[in-house]
Motif scaffolding. Structure first.
Motif, short mmCIF file in Angstrom:
data_model
loop_
_atom_site.label_atom_id
_atom_site.label_comp_id
_atom_site.label_asym_id
_atom_site.label_seq_id
_atom_site.Cartn_x
_atom_site.Cartn_y
_atom_site.Cartn_z
N TRP A 195 43.86 -3.48 -28.85
CA TRP A 195 44.36 -2.16 -28.44
C TRP A 195 45.35 -2.27 -27.28
CZ3 TRP A 195 39.24 1.13 -28.22
CH2 TRP A 195 38.80 1.37 -29.54
N ASP A 215 46.12 3.18 -26.92
CA ASP A 215 44.93 3.12 -27.77
C ASP A 215 43.66 3.32 -26.95
OD1 ASP A 215 46.35 2.57 -30.14
OD2 ASP A 215 46.28 0.41 -29.79
N HIS A 228 41.02 6.35 -27.14
CA HIS A 228 39.61 6.07 -27.41
C HIS A 228 38.71 6.77 -26.39
CE1 HIS A 228 35.93 3.88 -28.27
NE2 HIS A 228 35.87 3.50 -27.00
N ASN A 288 35.87 3.97 -34.67
CA ASN A 288 36.70 4.05 -33.48
C ASN A 288 38.16 4.34 -33.82
OD1 ASN A 288 34.76 3.60 -31.46
ND2 ASN A 288 34.83 1.40 -31.77
N ARG A 289 38.68 3.70 -34.85
CA ARG A 289 40.08 3.91 -35.22
C ARG A 289 40.31 5.34 -35.69
NH1 ARG A 289 44.74 2.43 -33.74
NH2 ARG A 289 43.91 0.31 -33.57
N LEU A 335 40.18 7.60 -32.61
CA LEU A 335 41.34 7.31 -31.76
C LEU A 335 42.59 7.99 -32.30
CD1 LEU A 335 42.21 3.68 -30.58
CD2 LEU A 335 43.96 5.17 -31.51
#
Length: 209
Positions: free
Chosen positions: A36, A40, A44, A71-72, A75
């Protein structure tokens, strides 16, 4: 006594102030957090602050318990059209409330990820001492978002700048913030630490993402 949610608010504001000075190139700089970049990590943190416990459960189940996918998705959902827009959204969030607003877990998430950003950029910041101590004690006692307790099992942690002692076994000593980052699996801080337990900790963190 200051509440942990109030400390989170102050730490978030301090990070926002630091981030406002970044150049466009710095926003794309690598961090200590896997692949990241700075934006990023900010996205997050912002996404984490927007999730309730049930929202997190729905998200992780929807990702088939793949934390990377979870998480992605969150995010990207939080990210703004530009780094500046992402930062403004982050500035308006509240404390990370998983599992509760007064748990050291949320503050730990913020402290660790803030240092993930600041350390590679050479930005120095001393987190709130009371809050950092609460995070260190929590990380040493529990595996929650990170396997912190497992990483330091059988080691004696001693802070050189705070009243923190934990565990027994080969010694690992150093600044409290570096101990917290080591418990979060960040090998970049191991040079800050000393003692016969450091090689053990180094081996354990080698495979941590």
């Amino acid at each position: 006594m200051t509440s942990l949610s109030e400390i989170q608010d102050r730490e978030r504001s301090a990070l926002v102030d630091d981030l406002r000075a970044l150049t466009s190139e710095q926003w794309r700089s690598p961090t200590l957090c896997d692949t990241w970049d700075v934006e990023d990590v900010v996205a997050h943190l912002g996404a984490a602050s927007m999730l309730s416990t049930w929202g997190w459960i729905r998200s992780i189940v929807g990702a088939r318990f793949d934390s990377d996918v979870h998480n992605r998705r969150r995010l990207e959902e939080f990210r703004g059209a530009t780094p500046a827009a992402t930062l403004e959204r982050f500035a308006e969030t509240g404390p990370i409330g998983l599992p509760s607003r007064e748990s050291p877990a949320g503050l730990g998430e913020l402290v660790v990820h803030a240092e993930d950003i600041r350390r590679p950029l050479g930005i120095r910041h001393e987190p709130d001492a009371e809050g950092l101590l609460a995070v260190a004690r929590f990380f040493a006692a529990k595996d929650f978002a990170v396997n912190s307790r497992s990483l330091v099992k059988g080691l004696r942690l001693i802070a050189t700048d705070a009243d923190f002692r934990s565990g027994s076994g080969p010694e690992v000593g150093g600044p409290l913030l570096s101990l917290v980052m080591a418990m979060a699996g960040r090998p970049a801080v191991l040079d800050d630490l000393s003692g016969d337990g450091v090689p053990v900790l180094s081996r354990r963190t080698a495979g941590v993402r």
